[in-house]
Scaffold this active site. Structure first.
Site, mmCIF file in Angstrom:
data_model
loop_
_atom_site.group_PDB
_atom_site.id
_atom_site.type_symbol
_atom_site.label_atom_id
_atom_site.label_comp_id
_atom_site.label_asym_id
_atom_site.label_seq_id
_atom_site.Cartn_x
_atom_site.Cartn_y
_atom_site.Cartn_z
ATOM 1 N N LYS A 33 -6.027 -31.722 -17.578
ATOM 2 C CA LYS A 33 -4.840 -30.867 -17.681
ATOM 3 C C LYS A 33 -3.563 -31.661 -17.406
ATOM 4 O O LYS A 33 -2.498 -31.358 -17.952
ATOM 5 C CB LYS A 33 -4.941 -29.681 -16.719
ATOM 6 C CG LYS A 33 -6.133 -28.775 -16.987
ATOM 7 C CD LYS A 33 -6.141 -28.292 -18.431
ATOM 8 C CE LYS A 33 -7.520 -28.125 -18.968
ATOM 9 N NZ LYS A 33 -7.571 -27.928 -20.430
ATOM 10 N N ARG A 61 9.262 -36.934 -30.989
ATOM 11 C CA ARG A 61 9.238 -36.765 -32.455
ATOM 12 C C ARG A 61 10.295 -35.768 -32.933
ATOM 13 O O ARG A 61 10.304 -35.379 -34.092
ATOM 14 C CB ARG A 61 7.852 -36.315 -32.892
ATOM 15 C CG ARG A 61 6.768 -37.351 -32.648
ATOM 16 C CD ARG A 61 5.371 -36.748 -32.760
ATOM 17 N NE ARG A 61 5.132 -36.203 -34.081
ATOM 18 C CZ ARG A 61 4.375 -35.119 -34.326
ATOM 19 N NH1 ARG A 61 3.815 -34.459 -33.338
ATOM 20 N NH2 ARG A 61 4.203 -34.704 -35.554
ATOM 21 N N HIS A 85 2.050 -22.767 -20.243
ATOM 22 C CA HIS A 85 0.600 -22.983 -20.306
ATOM 23 C C HIS A 85 0.216 -24.299 -19.646
ATOM 24 O O HIS A 85 -0.706 -24.358 -18.818
ATOM 25 C CB HIS A 85 0.152 -22.966 -21.770
ATOM 26 C CG HIS A 85 -1.296 -23.278 -21.961
ATOM 27 N ND1 HIS A 85 -2.303 -22.451 -21.513
ATOM 28 C CD2 HIS A 85 -1.920 -24.336 -22.547
ATOM 29 C CE1 HIS A 85 -3.479 -22.971 -21.813
ATOM 30 N NE2 HIS A 85 -3.280 -24.113 -22.440
ATOM 31 N N GLN A 108 -8.929 -19.775 -29.337
ATOM 32 C CA GLN A 108 -8.254 -19.775 -28.044
ATOM 33 C C GLN A 108 -8.128 -18.357 -27.489
ATOM 34 O O GLN A 108 -8.335 -18.122 -26.294
ATOM 35 C CB GLN A 108 -6.865 -20.417 -28.184
ATOM 36 C CG GLN A 108 -6.921 -21.919 -28.412
ATOM 37 C CD GLN A 108 -5.540 -22.497 -28.685
ATOM 38 O OE1 GLN A 108 -4.834 -22.066 -29.594
ATOM 39 N NE2 GLN A 108 -5.146 -23.475 -27.907
#
Length: 278
Positions: free
Chosen positions: A136, A149, A162, A223
């Site tokens: 994590k 990016r 999250h 998910q």
């Protein structure tokens, strides 16, 4: 009359606090070896990492990239996605390769066996939990790559919340509660991430791969399904009065419910709008 009411309210609040902290003290579990592992002895390294992460992805990074061209980090991303795929595969496979895991979870999923007979297996569970926590921490790089990016639109509240939440939750679980039941949720989550990072790896190969990646929306469905399973499991642990910290069970129920809600909203917004526009 108002003094009596205020006194009763203060007494109720004080008694509730005492009961909560007494419950918390009874349910917390400490282990000298586990608590000495990397990042586990004190929360400050984890909080420092999260503070730097939030500062970079929300403030410094966007400002730094404002007048720059996006970084070409294709090779780095491919390596990162490949390593994450393998690492999550290791976490899942290690559980099922280790002798006795399936039988233990089948027989003691509600009321763990913490006798000497299961001591070695429990140490393995702690090791899996630590690797899961570490994965994590590595996940935080997802957002850093978005910023480098110049894909700041991807740095949504859901995405950042999250990642931060998972680091804090997994650290707190291993540091203070150390239950074995949540191993099942960890294995499910690592399986989902193994598939997810495989998708990211293939996607990073270039535009010619897009025709093979039609299953992206099913990844989001997976998910969501994961959260439904996790919520059902957490509710079961609580209502069947399993030997699982009730404080953490309540937290899991609230936390997974919020995740489920946010991911369903994301799915509807992303794919319903695409269907309409199409």
């Amino acid at each position: 009359m108002s003094n009596i009411t205020q006194g009763s309210l203060n007494g109720f609040i004080s008694e509730t606090q005492n009961q909560f902290f007494n419950l918390l003290n009874r349910e917390m579990k400490f282990d000298k070896e586990v608590d000495s592992w990397l990042f586990m002895s004190t929360p400050w390294p984890v909080f420092s990492i999260l503070a730097v992460y939030l500062f970079f992805v929300l403030i410094y990074g966007p400002k730094m990239m404002k007048k720059r061209e996006p970084f070409n980090i294709k090779t780095i991303m491919m390596a990162y996605n490949f390593i994450q795929t393998v690492y999550n595969c290791y976490i899942v496979s290690a559980m099922f390769i280790t002798p006795g895991v399936s039988d233990y979870l089948k027989n003691y999923v509600c009321h763990p066996d913490e006798t000497e007979n299961s001591s070695l297996l429990i140490r393995q569970f702690y090791s899996y939990s630590w690797h899961f926590f570490l994965s994590k921490v590595f996940d935080l790089l997802d957002t850093v790559f978005f910023v480098l990016r110049k894909k700041q639109s991807h740095v949504s509240f859901l995405h950042v919340y999250h990642h931060v939440n998972m680091v804090i939750t997994t650290w707190t679980y291993l540091r203070f509660f150390k239950g074995q039941q949540a191993i099942l949720c960890g294995a499910l989550n690592s399986t989902v991430h193994m598939i997810m990072y495989s998708y990211y790896f293939l996607s990073a190969l270039g535009p010619h791969m897009q025709k093979y990646l039609w299953w992206k929306k099913y990844l989001t469905r997976l998910q969501i399904f994961q959260f439904i399973i996790g919520l059902t499991f957490a509710v079961s642990l609580f209502f069947y009065d399993c030997s699982f910290p009730r404080v953490f069970a309540v937290y899991m129920i609230a936390d997974v419910t919020l995740f489920l809600y946010l991911f369903v909203l994301f799915y509807k917004k992303t794919y319903s709008e695409k269907t309409k526009s199409g």
